[in-house]
Structures are given as structure tokens and as C-alpha cells.
Write a protein that holds these residues in place. Structure first.
Motif, mmCIF file in Angstrom:
data_model
loop_
_atom_site.group_PDB
_atom_site.id
_atom_site.type_symbol
_atom_site.label_atom_id
_atom_site.label_comp_id
_atom_site.label_asym_id
_atom_site.label_seq_id
_atom_site.Cartn_x
_atom_site.Cartn_y
_atom_site.Cartn_z
ATOM 1 N N LYS A 100 -18.978 81.028 -21.822
ATOM 2 C CA LYS A 100 -19.706 81.511 -20.655
ATOM 3 C C LYS A 100 -19.500 80.543 -19.494
ATOM 4 N N LEU A 101 -19.977 80.943 -18.301
ATOM 5 C CA LEU A 101 -19.866 80.076 -17.134
ATOM 6 C C LEU A 101 -20.787 78.872 -17.269
ATOM 7 N N ASP A 102 -20.334 77.754 -16.724
ATOM 8 C CA ASP A 102 -21.122 76.524 -16.644
ATOM 9 C C ASP A 102 -21.672 76.075 -17.998
ATOM 10 N N PRO A 103 -20.821 75.849 -18.999
ATOM 11 C CA PRO A 103 -21.296 75.358 -20.293
ATOM 12 C C PRO A 103 -21.476 73.839 -20.253
ATOM 13 N N TYR A 104 -22.395 73.302 -21.063
ATOM 14 C CA TYR A 104 -22.561 71.850 -21.130
ATOM 15 C C TYR A 104 -23.327 71.456 -22.384
ATOM 16 N N ILE A 105 -23.325 70.148 -22.651
ATOM 17 C CA ILE A 105 -24.108 69.603 -23.750
ATOM 18 C C ILE A 105 -25.000 68.495 -23.202
ATOM 19 N N VAL A 106 -26.161 68.307 -23.827
ATOM 20 C CA VAL A 106 -27.127 67.305 -23.404
ATOM 21 C C VAL A 106 -27.290 66.269 -24.507
ATOM 22 N N ILE A 107 -27.272 64.995 -24.133
ATOM 23 C CA ILE A 107 -27.373 63.897 -25.092
ATOM 24 C C ILE A 107 -28.565 63.025 -24.703
ATOM 25 N N SER A 108 -29.508 62.876 -25.611
ATOM 26 C CA SER A 108 -30.665 62.016 -25.356
ATOM 27 C C SER A 108 -30.299 60.565 -25.675
ATOM 28 N N LEU A 109 -30.743 59.637 -24.816
ATOM 29 C CA LEU A 109 -30.450 58.215 -25.006
ATOM 30 C C LEU A 109 -31.626 57.455 -25.599
ATOM 31 N N LYS A 110 -32.661 58.183 -25.956
ATOM 32 C CA LYS A 110 -33.859 57.536 -26.506
ATOM 33 C C LYS A 110 -33.531 56.817 -27.807
ATOM 34 N N GLY A 111 -33.901 55.540 -27.883
ATOM 35 C CA GLY A 111 -33.686 54.754 -29.086
ATOM 36 C C GLY A 111 -32.389 53.985 -29.130
ATOM 37 N N TYR A 112 -31.535 54.165 -28.116
ATOM 38 C CA TYR A 112 -30.243 53.467 -28.104
ATOM 39 C C TYR A 112 -30.301 52.288 -27.126
ATOM 40 N N LYS A 113 -29.741 51.175 -27.530
ATOM 41 C CA LYS A 113 -29.723 49.977 -26.690
ATOM 42 C C LYS A 113 -28.437 49.893 -25.859
ATOM 43 N N SER A 114 -27.359 50.386 -26.392
ATOM 44 C CA SER A 114 -26.078 50.285 -25.686
ATOM 45 C C SER A 114 -26.098 51.136 -24.422
#
Length: 561
Positions: free
Chosen positions: A488-502
Motif C-alpha cells: 500500500k501507499l506510505d508503508p513503514y515500521i515503528v521501533i520503540s527505543l524504551k529500555g535500550y542504552k545504545s
């Protein structure tokens, strides 16, 4: 989507209700059965037009949008309605002049890089482009990279007014001065202040002469019972501080508002003038149809050529009149012209055919005949014919479709915004893709857009933040086994950074092009089918599990009993 009305033509121009669209509108409304509608910028003009019984609406209004979507013909002096054109509609670029100066891809005065990026796409939307001669057609085609088969030397509709209107009568209605027995000179310079860099800016006086002396001009005009009328380019009208100019008493400034308030244009009065003074404005090409003297006031000829440039190395070769660079030269040639001497008459005759194929008032009729032909057979465009060259992987242009611009967006706690992002170019070929991005402090989530259009399937996606694996949520995509399918148009993925130090994220994946026609085409087709079936299954399960569905089944059971 609105059904196209084969009998509707929508017009737009700037300034409103002017130029070639205006003249073509008047021909179509009086000589054909087409319905007409105007999209205007200024609500004041819209009211004036409605008082005259003209169907119109202000741009971006619901009525305007509906009419644009419904019309068979979209007619503009420039580009505006080309952005709105959809399949089945016909766009007529009635245009706004024969360019002596460089425009289009060669226009160094344009400030927006986005304009250059869109020129080819917009000119591809043109179906009929009006020009005044074969030379004009070739110049336009070259400067706008427009398919030359769509540019027609039919003449400009606005020039029909030169053969039909009583210019002196119209002009008299606009002025408080009696001009009935006087000789009239029009001074009309090209656009200046509205562009980035366009020669001299006429700061000290309206002619930009170093030897400017309004009293000397007045003496020349008074001795010859003449008036000098000046009109600035509409784009410059509000930018010049005219109060800072000392003007001759027999010079009259024609403000654009005077024409707007009376629903007139400069072309309604052009044939009232005995002589034209201009610089690099295309109006001199139109004025040639009257075969009257033209003076080119060009004190900044060299600077203008360096800043903007001309379509020929020496523009004076295309100027059939005296070229002056100082006021004393202007006065000398005006006294000669007002005295009945026309030294450039033969030169105008020699050069006429370069600028004009026709010398009549029938340009609007010729464009309308082209519109009727286009209704039967839509004009083709080489760019649209070549679309397949980009989509078939066995053709050479296909390789450029694999240059993708992915985007990484950062959420600082207020959602994803267009300004908080980085652009990641990559090549979606056979090699495994690896994208590595440093994460700014304060970012809570990141979003990865693999491409603007869903045409790739991502296989074996691996996301790490530092040395740790990270999970993700896909939006407008389906995950089947180890493959994430974006269709579909405008596909994406979301990644949460909670809990990561790097503060560094790495994405690795293989991209499968769903439009490829090589040996992987069967795999691509299977992925699309699986994605479709998966989506339908989810929709079905959502319906069957709903309370409404269960309630309907109970009613169905009761009715059957």
C-alpha cells in the motif's frame, strides 16, 4: 471520484480572469455549447464576476474542487490546473508569451529547486500548448522538455482582442484625462522585483536611466501632444514604491487594480497605443501584429543577460526596433516616431514570420478545434509512453527505479514530524541492504519508511540497537513467515527505543521488487497473492468475531424458525 462531464471547461489565470484563458473563455462561452467555470484567487474578483453572471468560485473551495474534478477541459495560462489533472481530462496550456528570456529548465531567476524538479512531470500533463509560431513551439518544447507533438502554432487567444476591441474607448473609461485626440505611448517593462536576480531593479526611477530627467520627457510629450502610459508587471505591482519615483506630468500609471475593478486586461486596450516601449517583455511579440513602432529600453542589457539569459546569444537580433540605454536616446527616437518617421517598419516585416504564423483574430477558434479533436483522441506523450521502460527489469531504464530514498523519522515524545528525519538513499538490488543511523538524544521511537510506494517486500529483516535485537510494528504491511510485504501507499515500521542504552540502530534486509518481471516474478506474484489473502482473512475474522455479526446470526436463526 467525480464522473467527467464532457461538456464542461474550467479556467484559471493569474491575475484572475485575464490573459489567454480569458479570451478563450469568451470565445467558448459565446460560440460553443460548452459549459464554463472559473477558479479564481481573489474573492473580490469572484464577486465582480458573479455580478456579470459568470460561473466561478474561489480556489480550494468545495465547489471549485468539484468542478475541477468534473471538467473535461482544464485551461490555464501556466501550470496551476495541471497539478489537478487526472486520467481522462484534457489540459490546455494557453500560456502567457513568446519567451525572449530563458524560462523553464533554463530559468536562473527561479528560487525554488522544487520547481525544476516538477517541470517535466507537469509538462507531461499538458495536452495542448498554444504558441504563436513554429519557432515559438520549438523554444517552448526545449525549455520545458515538453513533447513537441503537443505544442501548436495556433496563436494566442488574447491577441484576438487586437482585432476586435475598441482599445481607445476602453482606455478612456479608465482615465480621468481626455486622450481622444492625443498620441499614446505604452511603457510596459517585464517582471523585476518578484524574482531572485533579474538585471537592475529600477530603484531610482521607473526607467532605470542614469540621465533620468522627468522634465525633459514632459517637454517631448507636450510638444507632440502625447501621453506616456506605464503599467508594471502584475507580480511587481505591489513591490515597487512608486511614491519614491518622480514622474513626468504626462505619464499615467495604469495600476493593475484599475483593470481588475473593470474586468478588463491590458490586451483590451493594447491597440489604442501608437507606440510601445518595453525591455524584454513578450508583449512586443503580440504588439507586432499591429505593425506599429516598438522601442526597446534596455539600460541593463548586459546585466540582464548574465543574470537571466536569453534564448539567443544576441537578443537585439530579435528586437525589431531601436534599442536604447539612456534617456536622451529614448527622447530622440520618440520625437522621430511621434513625428511620423518609422525607421524599423521593414525590419518588423522581415522578422514577423519568426514570431507569428497567423495575422488574424482567430486564435481562440483554432485552439477550440484542437480541443474537439482531443476529445475524440487524447494526445499522447512520450514520457507516458515510456512508463513501461521503467517497470520492466529487462530494459535499461529499470535500474534507476531501484534507487530508493528511505526515511528515518524521530519521535521526541510528540509524535513523528517531517522536520525530524534523515533521508537514507540505498539501492534495492541483489545485495543485502544495511542501514545504520545514530539516534539523537531524547528520541523515544523511530520510524522507518522503506519507500514512498509499496512496491518492495522486505525479507529476513534484522533490527539491532547497539548489540541488542529490537522488535518492531509494521504499518500498512503484512508479515508472512520471514517476509514483510508492503503493498500500500506510505508503508513503514515503528521501533520503540524504551529500555535500550545504545544510540545507534541498524537495519538489515533483502528487498524483493514486486514489480520485477525477471525470473523472480513468480515469487513476487505469489507474495502479492498471499498478502491479499492474508488481508481478506483478517477482515473476515474481524467481522465474524464482532458482536454485531453474532447478533445478526441470532436474528437469522429466529427468522428461520
Amino acid at each position: 471520484m467525480n464522473t467527467i462531464n464532457p461538456n464542461l471547461a474550467v479556467f484559471q489565470s493569474w491575475p484572475d480572469f485575464s490573459d489567454n484563458p480569458r479570451a478563450l473563455y469568451e470565445y467558448i462561452s459565446s460560440c460553443t455549447n460548452l459549459e464554463t467555470f472559473w477558479v479564481v484567487h481573489d474573492p473580490k474578483v469572484c464577486c465582480l464576476m458573479k455580478e456579470k453572471g459568470i460561473s466561478c468560485a474561489v480556489e480550494d473551495s468545495e465547489e471549485a474542487r468539484e468542478k475541477i474534478a468534473e471538467a473535461q477541459f482544464l485551461i490555464s495560462a501556466a501550470y496551476e490546473l495541471a497539478y489537478e489533472k487526472r486520467i481522462g481530462q484534457i489540459f490546455i496550456a494557453a500560456w502567457h508569451g513568446f519567451a525572449l528570456k530563458l524560462t523553464g529548465f533554463f530559468d536562473s531567476a527561479v528560487t525554488s529547486q522544487g520547481f525544476f524538479s516538477s517541470i517535466r512531470a507537469i509538462s507531461t500533463q499538458f495536452d495542448i500548448v498554444a504558441s504563436t509560431s513554429k519557432a515559438g513551439s520549438l523554444l517552448f518544447s526545449g525549455m520545458y522538455a515538453c513533447d513537441p507533438r503537443k505544442v501548436f502554432a495556433v496563436g494566442f487567444p488574447r491577441n484576438d482582442y487586437l482585432f476586435s476591441e475598441d482599445g481607445k474607448k476602453h482606455l478612456s473609461s479608465l482615465l480621468e484625462v481626455d486622450i481622444s485626440s492625443s498620441k499614446l505611448i505604452l511603457y510596459l517593462p517585464t517582471m523585476r522585483k518578484s524574482l531572485k536576480e533579474e538585471g537592475a531593479q529600477f530603484i531610482d526611477n521607473i526607467f532605470n536611466y542614469k540621465d533620468y530627467d522627468p522634465a525633459a520627457i514632459d517637454r517631448c510629450l507636450t510638444d507632440n501632444d502625447a501621453y506616456l502610459l506605464a503599467k508594471l508587471h502584475p507580480s511587481d505591482n505591489v513591490l515597487f514604491d512608486l511614491k519614491s519615483f518622480e514622474l513626468p506630468s504626462r505619464m499615467i500609471l495604469l495600476d493593475s487594480d484599475i483593470f481588475t475593478d473593470n474586468l478588463l486586461t491590458i490586451y483590451h486596450v493594447l491597440n489604442a497605443f501608437d507606440c510601445l516601449i518595453t525591455d524584454y517583455s513578450s508583449i512586443y511579440v503580440d504588439y507586432l501584429l499591429l505593425n506599429r513602432p516598438i522601442v526597446f529600453s534596455c539600460p541593463d542589457l548586459l546585466q540582464y543577460g548574465q543574470d537571466r539569459g536569453f534564448c539567443v546569444d544576441d537578443p537585439t537580433l530579435l528586437m525589431p526596433g531601436a534599442v536604447v540605454k539612456a534617456q536622451h536616446e529614448l527622447i530622440k527616437i520618440l520625437e522621430s516616431i511621434l513625428g511620423g518617421i518609422d525607421d524599423y517598419a521593414s525590419r518588423r516585416t522581415e522578422i514577423f514570420s519568426f514570431f507569428h504564423t497567423y495575422k488574424d483574430g482567430d486564435s481562440s477558434e483554432r485552439i477550440y478545434r484542437l480541443m474537439e479533436k482531443a476529445r475524440i483522441k487524447m494526445p499522447s506523450d512520450v514520457a507516458k509512453d515510456e512508463i513501461d521502460l521503467y517497470l520492466n527489469s529487462y530494459l535499461p531504464l529499470y535500474q534507476y527505479t531501484l534507487n530508493i530514498k528511505g526515511e528515518i523519522y524521530f519521535d521526541f515524545g510528540e509524535g513523528f514530524h517531517g522536520v525530524d528525519k534523515v533521508i537514507i538513499p540505498y539501492y534495492a538490488g541483489k545485495e543485502r541492504i544495511k542501514i545504520q543511523v545514530d539516534i539523537p538524544n531524547g528520541v523515544e521511537r523511530i520510524r522507518f519508511d522503506p519507500c514512498e510506494v509499496g512496491r518492495f517486500a522486505i525479507k529476513n529483516l534484522c533490527i539491532t540497537i547497539g548489540d541488542e535485537s529490537a522488535s518492531y510494528e509494521s504499518i500498512r504491511g503484512l508479515e508472512i513467515n520471514d517476509t514483510l510485504i508492503f503493498y500500500k501507499l506510505d508503508p513503514y515500521i515503528v521501533i520503540s527505543l524504551k529500555g535500550y542504552k545504545s544510540r545507534q540502530v541498524t537495519l538489515e534486509f533483502d528487498a524483493i521488487d514486486l514489480l520485477s518481471s525477471d525470473q523472480k516474478s513468480e515469487d513476487s506474484l505469489k507474495l502479492l497473492i498471499d498478502a491479499y489473502l492474508e488481508q481478506k482473512e483478517k477482515e473476515r475474522n474481524s467481522i465474524y468475531g464482532s458482536k454485531l455479526w453474532k447478533l445478526m446470526q441470532r436474528f437469522k436463526w429466529i427468522l428461520q424458525r
